[in-house]
Design a protein around this motif. Structure first.
Motif, PDB file in Angstrom:
ATOM      1  N   ILE A 295      -6.653   4.576   7.727  1.00  0.00           N
ATOM      2  CA  ILE A 295      -5.978   5.849   7.491  1.00  0.00           C
ATOM      3  C   ILE A 295      -6.880   6.786   6.702  1.00  0.00           C
ATOM      4  O   ILE A 295      -7.390   6.426   5.638  1.00  0.00           O
ATOM      5  N   ASP A 296      -7.057   7.999   7.233  1.00  0.00           N
ATOM      6  CA  ASP A 296      -7.889   8.998   6.567  1.00  0.00           C
ATOM      7  C   ASP A 296      -7.092   9.965   5.698  1.00  0.00           C
ATOM      8  O   ASP A 296      -7.623  10.530   4.755  1.00  0.00           O
ATOM      9  N   ASP A 297      -5.833  10.182   6.014  1.00  0.00           N
ATOM     10  CA  ASP A 297      -5.003  11.135   5.282  1.00  0.00           C
ATOM     11  C   ASP A 297      -4.746  10.631   3.859  1.00  0.00           C
ATOM     12  O   ASP A 297      -4.174   9.552   3.674  1.00  0.00           O
ATOM     13  N   PRO A 298      -5.173  11.396   2.826  1.00  0.00           N
ATOM     14  CA  PRO A 298      -5.004  10.952   1.434  1.00  0.00           C
ATOM     15  C   PRO A 298      -3.546  10.692   1.043  1.00  0.00           C
ATOM     16  O   PRO A 298      -3.265   9.747   0.314  1.00  0.00           O
ATOM     17  N   ALA A 299      -2.614  11.512   1.531  1.00  0.00           N
ATOM     18  CA  ALA A 299      -1.203  11.311   1.183  1.00  0.00           C
ATOM     19  C   ALA A 299      -0.671  10.012   1.791  1.00  0.00           C
ATOM     20  O   ALA A 299       0.069   9.268   1.138  1.00  0.00           O
ATOM     21  N   ALA A 300      -1.053   9.739   3.006  1.00  0.00           N
ATOM     22  CA  ALA A 300      -0.622   8.496   3.657  1.00  0.00           C
ATOM     23  C   ALA A 300      -1.237   7.283   2.964  1.00  0.00           C
ATOM     24  O   ALA A 300      -0.563   6.265   2.760  1.00  0.00           O
ATOM     25  N   ARG A 301      -2.505   7.397   2.583  1.00  0.00           N
ATOM     26  CA  ARG A 301      -3.164   6.298   1.858  1.00  0.00           C
ATOM     27  C   ARG A 301      -2.453   6.030   0.531  1.00  0.00           C
ATOM     28  O   ARG A 301      -2.215   4.889   0.163  1.00  0.00           O
ATOM     29  N   ALA A 302      -2.109   7.115  -0.188  1.00  0.00           N
ATOM     30  CA  ALA A 302      -1.431   6.972  -1.480  1.00  0.00           C
ATOM     31  C   ALA A 302      -0.069   6.305  -1.304  1.00  0.00           C
ATOM     32  O   ALA A 302       0.328   5.472  -2.118  1.00  0.00           O
ATOM     33  N   ALA A 303       0.637   6.660  -0.251  1.00  0.00           N
ATOM     34  CA  ALA A 303       1.951   6.059   0.003  1.00  0.00           C
ATOM     35  C   ALA A 303       1.818   4.562   0.273  1.00  0.00           C
ATOM     36  O   ALA A 303       2.632   3.762  -0.203  1.00  0.00           O
ATOM     37  N   ILE A 304       0.801   4.170   1.005  1.00  0.00           N
ATOM     38  CA  ILE A 304       0.597   2.744   1.293  1.00  0.00           C
ATOM     39  C   ILE A 304       0.202   1.982   0.034  1.00  0.00           C
ATOM     40  O   ILE A 304       0.704   0.892  -0.223  1.00  0.00           O
ATOM     41  N   VAL A 305      -0.672   2.567  -0.783  1.00  0.00           N
ATOM     42  CA  VAL A 305      -1.067   1.917  -2.037  1.00  0.00           C
ATOM     43  C   VAL A 305       0.154   1.754  -2.939  1.00  0.00           C
ATOM     44  O   VAL A 305       0.347   0.710  -3.561  1.00  0.00           O
ATOM     45  N   SER A 306       1.010   2.774  -3.005  1.00  0.00           N
ATOM     46  CA  SER A 306       2.218   2.708  -3.817  1.00  0.00           C
ATOM     47  C   SER A 306       3.162   1.612  -3.315  1.00  0.00           C
ATOM     48  O   SER A 306       3.679   0.819  -4.095  1.00  0.00           O
ATOM     49  N   ALA A 307       3.362   1.551  -2.010  1.00  0.00           N
ATOM     50  CA  ALA A 307       4.226   0.514  -1.428  1.00  0.00           C
ATOM     51  C   ALA A 307       3.652  -0.876  -1.690  1.00  0.00           C
ATOM     52  O   ALA A 307       4.385  -1.813  -2.015  1.00  0.00           O
ATOM     53  N   ARG A 308       2.350  -0.982  -1.584  1.00  0.00           N
ATOM     54  CA  ARG A 308       1.696  -2.273  -1.828  1.00  0.00           C
ATOM     55  C   ARG A 308       1.894  -2.701  -3.279  1.00  0.00           C
ATOM     56  O   ARG A 308       2.160  -3.872  -3.562  1.00  0.00           O
ATOM     57  N   GLY A 309       1.801  -1.763  -4.215  1.00  0.00           N
ATOM     58  CA  GLY A 309       2.026  -2.073  -5.624  1.00  0.00           C
ATOM     59  C   GLY A 309       3.440  -2.565  -5.873  1.00  0.00           C
ATOM     60  O   GLY A 309       3.655  -3.527  -6.615  1.00  0.00           O
ATOM     61  N   ARG A 310       4.418  -1.919  -5.246  1.00  0.00           N
ATOM     62  CA  ARG A 310       5.813  -2.353  -5.406  1.00  0.00           C
ATOM     63  C   ARG A 310       6.010  -3.757  -4.845  1.00  0.00           C
ATOM     64  O   ARG A 310       6.710  -4.585  -5.428  1.00  0.00           O
ATOM     65  N   MET A 311       5.391  -4.027  -3.705  1.00  0.00           N
ATOM     66  CA  MET A 311       5.510  -5.364  -3.111  1.00  0.00           C
ATOM     67  C   MET A 311       4.855  -6.418  -3.998  1.00  0.00           C
ATOM     68  O   MET A 311       5.401  -7.514  -4.175  1.00  0.00           O
ATOM     69  N   LEU A 312       3.701  -6.095  -4.572  1.00  0.00           N
ATOM     70  CA  LEU A 312       3.030  -7.044  -5.465  1.00  0.00           C
ATOM     71  C   LEU A 312       3.863  -7.304  -6.714  1.00  0.00           C
ATOM     72  O   LEU A 312       3.919  -8.430  -7.204  1.00  0.00           O
ATOM     73  N   ALA A 313       4.529  -6.263  -7.236  1.00  0.00           N
ATOM     74  CA  ALA A 313       5.385  -6.445  -8.410  1.00  0.00           C
ATOM     75  C   ALA A 313       6.507  -7.426  -8.098  1.00  0.00           C
ATOM     76  O   ALA A 313       6.795  -8.338  -8.881  1.00  0.00           O
ATOM     77  N   MET A 314       7.145  -7.255  -6.945  1.00  0.00           N
ATOM     78  CA  MET A 314       8.221  -8.171  -6.567  1.00  0.00           C
ATOM     79  C   MET A 314       7.681  -9.581  -6.322  1.00  0.00           C
ATOM     80  O   MET A 314       8.325 -10.570  -6.688  1.00  0.00           O
ATOM     81  N   ALA A 315       6.505  -9.679  -5.752  1.00  0.00           N
ATOM     82  CA  ALA A 315       5.904 -10.997  -5.518  1.00  0.00           C
ATOM     83  C   ALA A 315       5.635 -11.707  -6.845  1.00  0.00           C
ATOM     84  O   ALA A 315       5.849 -12.929  -6.952  1.00  0.00           O
ATOM     85  N   GLN A 316       5.195 -10.975  -7.859  1.00  0.00           N
ATOM     86  CA  GLN A 316       4.953 -11.586  -9.165  1.00  0.00           C
ATOM     87  C   GLN A 316       6.243 -12.148  -9.754  1.00  0.00           C
ATOM     88  O   GLN A 316       6.248 -13.231 -10.331  1.00  0.00           O
ATOM     89  N   ILE A 317       7.317 -11.422  -9.602  1.00  0.00           N
ATOM     90  CA  ILE A 317       8.597 -11.886 -10.125  1.00  0.00           C
ATOM     91  C   ILE A 317       8.982 -13.206  -9.457  1.00  0.00           C
ATOM     92  O   ILE A 317       9.370 -14.166 -10.116  1.00  0.00           O
ATOM     93  N   HIS A 318       8.817 -13.273  -8.156  1.00  0.00           N
ATOM     94  CA  HIS A 318       9.178 -14.497  -7.435  1.00  0.00           C
ATOM     95  C   HIS A 318       8.222 -15.636  -7.749  1.00  0.00           C
ATOM     96  O   HIS A 318       8.642 -16.784  -7.839  1.00  0.00           O
ATOM     97  N   ARG A 319       6.960 -15.339  -7.931  1.00  0.00           N
ATOM     98  CA  ARG A 319       5.973 -16.374  -8.264  1.00  0.00           C
ATOM     99  C   ARG A 319       6.225 -16.958  -9.637  1.00  0.00           C
ATOM    100  O   ARG A 319       6.187 -18.168  -9.833  1.00  0.00           O
ATOM    101  N   ILE A 320       6.469 -16.107 -10.618  1.00  0.00           N
ATOM    102  CA  ILE A 320       6.581 -16.562 -12.002  1.00  0.00           C
ATOM    103  C   ILE A 320       7.964 -17.133 -12.302  1.00  0.00           C
ATOM    104  O   ILE A 320       8.094 -18.122 -13.011  1.00  0.00           O
TER     105      ILE A 320
END
Length: 180
Positions: free
Chosen positions: A9-34
């Motif tokens: 993805i080249d569009d900066p706004a789309a890239r930012a949205a994916i990075v944000s979604a990925r961060g939220r998913m990682l946060a939830m994964a940490q909760i389940h892991r720990i």
């Protein structure tokens, strides 16, 4: 999968949205892991893990986590707090360091009374815009923080001069509405 999409993805706004979604998913994964099998979770562990994941997503930015004591929280409430941390740190990285190569975000978790905890996030990046009003912020991040804080039965405040975002909440089972 998100990483593969991000690279195409080249569009900066789309890239930012994916990075944000990925961060939220990682946060939830940490909760389940720990805390996947516990009734209560060590919020300090979860906060550190979420911040470690965010540093991996944003090279050049550092995150210092200050937690002087263990803060146990029922699992469903720890999940809310972890998402709040994710949103506040992501917002700091996204907005405070927009024009710079990086900086430092500080996350503090401390007990202010036996059953009351304060979570704060500050950074050393660009100042908040003149006239900044977090209650009217057009982005989704602070709106999500306000909603999650309500679910915790806590209070969300912003010290604009100090660039300090603070969530105060009860560490009890169901939380309690704070006088404000």
């Amino acid at each position: 999968i998100l990483e593969l999409n991000l690279n195409s993805i080249d569009d900066p706004a789309a890239r930012a949205a994916i990075v944000s979604a990925r961060g939220r998913m990682l946060a939830m994964a940490q909760i389940h892991r720990i805390g996947s099998s516990a009734e209560e979770d060590d919020l300090a562990k979860i906060v550190r893990a979420v911040c470690d994941d965010l540093m991996g997503l944003h090279p050049g930015c550092g995150v210092a986590v200050e937690v002087p004591e263990i803060v146990m929280l029922p699992a469903h409430r720890a999940a809310l707090a972890a998402l709040i941390v994710n949103e506040l740190v992501t917002n700091s990285i996204k907005h405070a360091f927009r024009d710079a190569s990086g900086g430092m975000v500080r996350v503090s978790l401390r007990r202010v009374q036996p059953d009351l905890t304060e979570l704060s996030v500050t950074d050393d990046g660009a100042p908040l815009p003149s006239g900044f009003d977090y209650t009217r912020s057009p982005g989704r991040g602070l709106g999500l923080v306000r909603g999650l804080t309500q679910q915790l039965g806590g209070e969300f405040e912003v010290d604009v001069q100090a660039k300090r975002f603070v969530v105060t909440f009860s560490t009890g089972t169901e939380g309690r509405r704070l006088a404000g």
